[in-house]
Write a protein that holds these residues in place. Sequence first.
Motif, PDB file in Angstrom:
ATOM      1  N   UNK A   1       0.783  -1.305  -0.059  1.00  0.00           N
ATOM      2  CA  UNK A   1       0.162   0.034   0.087  1.00  0.00           C
ATOM      3  C   UNK A   1       0.780   1.188  -0.165  1.00  0.00           C
ATOM      4  N   UNK A   2       2.104   1.272   0.656  1.00  0.00           N
ATOM      5  CA  UNK A   2       2.989   2.389   0.735  1.00  0.00           C
ATOM      6  C   UNK A   2       3.755   2.633  -0.740  1.00  0.00           C
ATOM      7  N   UNK A   3       3.903   1.459  -1.182  1.00  0.00           N
ATOM      8  CA  UNK A   3       4.923   1.522  -2.354  1.00  0.00           C
ATOM      9  C   UNK A   3       3.937   1.456  -3.699  1.00  0.00           C
ATOM     10  N   UNK A   4       2.944   1.943  -3.657  1.00  0.00           N
ATOM     11  CA  UNK A   4       1.840   2.097  -4.878  1.00  0.00           C
ATOM     12  C   UNK A   4       2.450   3.221  -5.648  1.00  0.00           C
ATOM     13  N   UNK A   5       2.925   2.998  -6.844  1.00  0.00           N
ATOM     14  CA  UNK A   5       3.533   3.986  -7.716  1.00  0.00           C
ATOM     15  C   UNK A   5       2.380   5.162  -8.307  1.00  0.00           C
ATOM     16  N   UNK A   6       1.385   4.589  -8.089  1.00  0.00           N
ATOM     17  CA  UNK A   6       0.394   5.649  -8.713  1.00  0.00           C
ATOM     18  C   UNK A   6      -0.018   6.399  -7.458  1.00  0.00           C
ATOM     19  N   UNK A   7       0.256   7.744  -7.422  1.00  0.00           N
ATOM     20  CA  UNK A   7      -0.171   8.546  -6.319  1.00  0.00           C
ATOM     21  C   UNK A   7      -1.428   8.329  -6.031  1.00  0.00           C
TER      22      UNK A   7
END
Length: 363
Positions: free
Chosen positions: A259-265
């Motif tokens: 959840x933290x490293x989702x590239x789509x902000x």
Amino acid sequence: MKEADMCLCPKPGEWAKGKMVGSGAFGSVHLAMNKSTGGLFVVKSAESRAALDFLENEANILGNLSSPHIVKCIGREKLEGVNGVRKLNLFIEYMAGGSLADIADKFEGVLDERMIRLYTREILKGLVYLHRNGVVHCDLKCKNVLLSSSGNIKLADFGCAKRLNGFMTRSSSMESSESICGTPLWMAPEVLRKEGVINYAADIWSLGCTVIEMATGKPPKWGDEILNPMAAVYKIAHSNEMPKFPAGFSKEGLDFLHKCFERNTKKRWTSENLLGHPFVCGKLDERNAENVELYSPSSVLDAGVYEEDEDVLVSKELICEREIKRRIPFTMRSFGERDYMSHRHSTNSLIASSGNWITVRIS
């Protein structure tokens, strides 16, 4: 005397500077004492123009914040130096427990997942407060998360912090959307690519990096690029990859990191969303706990630090609150990664933020 009275802003000439307990590219940090109350605090001092800009930004940000999860600024002192050069002293509350980075160094290991869950929850409370007040920390990492002697967590070092335009205050300085600072291996991809105005999602990416740092005792690893920081930075900014996740981490922990490293902000979870995630609210699965290799006490200082959780079931909220106040951190053996600890400082020198302050701690 109440602790609040001990931390009152000292009057000019009514405080004494002690030995230097930290330093950074933009100044020094000293232990200090209020002569009127005997209370301890720390003073950040800056003399160069660049140092003044960062320290004044920190003073302005902290001056508009008040939260038990944010380090307290108790005052500032402006002085005229030689040849009219301005000086600034910023008075900050003293956190006797040091930082999360200090804990790993001190115990030569990494944090147990139970403590990571507790600390992550407290960090999130600080982020929720900041984001609700329009502030992006911009340099979240273990060195900038401080502990009191009782284990309470507070976010610190706001030299790189930015206040979003919709939340400007009279004492806030305008920040350029193109200017960035922080620590590269903890920065979000969109920040490294300088894509518009930095927003709260950048802190969430850094939070994921901080969780990995707590779990491994080292910065997030991008293949073998830790030996080549610029290659790692390029991979963070332009690939679709995620850093290597901690070995033996629980399924809740792995999901939290995803959840933290989702590239789509727009899809990356917010601090409020994450505060309700099972990783910080749930109880550690005993099957996952079996993978943890606990560190046996090596001296009387370590004895009695660890104690088993009670079998009595209480609310998840109460577990989190009681544990964080009752315990001090204990460690487990790192999975083949302890050699990193002896090289932490040399590695950090390659990737450190230009505005980074060394964490205050008394030896």
